[in-house]
Design an enzyme around this catalytic site. Sequence first.
Site, PDB file in Angstrom:
ATOM      1  N   HIS A   1      -3.020   5.993   0.397  1.00  0.00           N
ATOM      2  CA  HIS A   1      -3.610   4.645   0.592  1.00  0.00           C
ATOM      3  C   HIS A   1      -5.104   4.698   0.940  1.00  0.00           C
ATOM      4  O   HIS A   1      -5.713   3.653   1.172  1.00  0.00           O
ATOM      5  CB  HIS A   1      -2.868   3.901   1.703  1.00  0.00           C
ATOM      6  CG  HIS A   1      -1.444   3.556   1.361  1.00  0.00           C
ATOM      7  ND1 HIS A   1      -1.101   2.909   0.194  1.00  0.00           N
ATOM      8  CD2 HIS A   1      -0.269   3.783   2.019  1.00  0.00           C
ATOM      9  CE1 HIS A   1       0.220   2.746   0.152  1.00  0.00           C
ATOM     10  NE2 HIS A   1       0.743   3.277   1.240  1.00  0.00           N
TER      11      HIS A   1
ATOM     12  N   HIS B   1       5.541   2.893  -2.418  1.00  0.00           N
ATOM     13  CA  HIS B   1       4.408   1.961  -2.376  1.00  0.00           C
ATOM     14  C   HIS B   1       3.304   2.435  -3.317  1.00  0.00           C
ATOM     15  O   HIS B   1       3.090   3.642  -3.485  1.00  0.00           O
ATOM     16  CB  HIS B   1       3.877   1.858  -0.945  1.00  0.00           C
ATOM     17  CG  HIS B   1       4.942   1.506   0.034  1.00  0.00           C
ATOM     18  ND1 HIS B   1       5.628   2.458   0.751  1.00  0.00           N
ATOM     19  CD2 HIS B   1       5.472   0.307   0.372  1.00  0.00           C
ATOM     20  CE1 HIS B   1       6.536   1.866   1.507  1.00  0.00           C
ATOM     21  NE2 HIS B   1       6.463   0.557   1.293  1.00  0.00           N
TER      22      HIS B   1
ATOM     23  N   ASP C   1      10.280   7.527   0.149  1.00  0.00           N
ATOM     24  CA  ASP C   1      10.666   6.291   0.828  1.00  0.00           C
ATOM     25  C   ASP C   1      11.236   5.248  -0.127  1.00  0.00           C
ATOM     26  O   ASP C   1      11.588   4.148   0.308  1.00  0.00           O
ATOM     27  CB  ASP C   1       9.489   5.706   1.633  1.00  0.00           C
ATOM     28  CG  ASP C   1       8.185   5.684   0.875  1.00  0.00           C
ATOM     29  OD1 ASP C   1       8.163   6.101  -0.297  1.00  0.00           O
ATOM     30  OD2 ASP C   1       7.175   5.244   1.452  1.00  0.00           O
TER      31      ASP C   1
ATOM     32  N   TYR D   1      10.741   8.297   5.536  1.00  0.00           N
ATOM     33  CA  TYR D   1      10.806   8.038   6.982  1.00  0.00           C
ATOM     34  C   TYR D   1      12.207   8.073   7.570  1.00  0.00           C
ATOM     35  O   TYR D   1      12.359   7.908   8.769  1.00  0.00           O
ATOM     36  CB  TYR D   1      10.128   6.680   7.282  1.00  0.00           C
ATOM     37  CG  TYR D   1       8.721   6.680   6.732  1.00  0.00           C
ATOM     38  CD1 TYR D   1       7.682   7.286   7.435  1.00  0.00           C
ATOM     39  CD2 TYR D   1       8.437   6.165   5.475  1.00  0.00           C
ATOM     40  CE1 TYR D   1       6.402   7.350   6.924  1.00  0.00           C
ATOM     41  CE2 TYR D   1       7.153   6.216   4.945  1.00  0.00           C
ATOM     42  CZ  TYR D   1       6.151   6.813   5.671  1.00  0.00           C
ATOM     43  OH  TYR D   1       4.880   6.891   5.160  1.00  0.00           O
TER      44      TYR D   1
HETATM   45 ZN   LIG Z   1       5.286   4.678   0.902  1.00  0.00          ZN
END
Ligand SMILES: [Zn+2]
Length: 381
Positions: A173, A211, A299, A339
Amino acid sequence: MNAKSPIPVLWSETTLAHRPDREVWIGMPLDSSELPQRVTVIEQALRSAGHPFVEATAHTDAALRTVHAPELVRHLSTVYGAWVDGGFVDLGQDRVVPYFFPTAAMLGPIPPTDAGSVHATAGQFCYDTMTTVGPCSWEAIRASADCALTAADLVVSGQTRQAYALCRPPGHHVTRDAYGGSCYLNNAALATQALIEGGHEHVAVIDVDAHHGNGTAAIFYERPDVFYGSVHVDPGAGWFPHVVGHASETGSGAGAGTTVNLPLAPGSGDGAFLDGVRRLAGGVRQHGSTALVVSLGVDAAADDPESPLQVTLDGYAQAGACVLGDLDLPTVVVQEGGYHLPTLGRLVAAFLSASSITEAVSGVTPGSMGSQRPSVSFPPR
Ligand SMILES: [Zn+2]
């Protein structure tokens, strides 16, 4: 070493030193899920699977500046000391948490000056309230980057064809100038640039984290030599990074056509995920990349609390078979998100042990993993 052997793991115990403890989401302090134990459970799973472990070596600031602005590197390396000196720990806040974000919309045509105080400076570099900096964060951030850079060194030198960097904190990110999403330096982008500087004229990044890797995408958006492909939960459905990661983003300028985003509807499972991974592998072939970086977030797994995707252990094993086995390029795999501590290690092991899929997935009932999350914005990964 051939691609079917357990690939080496680049790691550093220093990555355990970053302890965010909590993150501020919509003003609420929440327990962090980006925990040091993430490294420990992955380490245990990969040692059990027979992967050799190699200590990461230190790299210079110049290596970090191949991707990041010097100001960002300087900020991250000094901000906690400035926070202490500024008296904020004495005030009761022992983590650097920005409160002020001088956005382009705020500034309009007026050029900003340096903020002059650390509590304002933090928001010039960090774009959310969740990505905190604590007493030993910088050492861990740097060690995480060293894992990725050392993996790239080994692949460039031919000591191994493929390598896995056990990075923590994650990195995809982070843009050239700004950090967020529990990430501080972009480990995947650093590895990509190192492969290019090591002689690969065209390099691809496949990002399978749940993501969108907005930082990696932004860094290479105008570059023809780097293909960036990502399969991820649709940001338009309320998921981080919210405003980018759409299929309409395909690169610009000289990089037009070298970005591929494949957003998935919340609740998507192995079918859509693997279809996306295979399409990205096709894009890599079309690009003519001679080396690959994989942003391996796990994730998207059904049990993971940070995304609504429903990928199974077998799904990750098949994804690994596609990008490590079928593409079979010199490859650096970089750990991103993931996670759910009870399953995290075997998800990573399943992806990496593509040549022993049957063994990796035995005894697991994929359909039993987790339940669907509502499509609202949870703390981002
Ligand atoms: Zn992620």
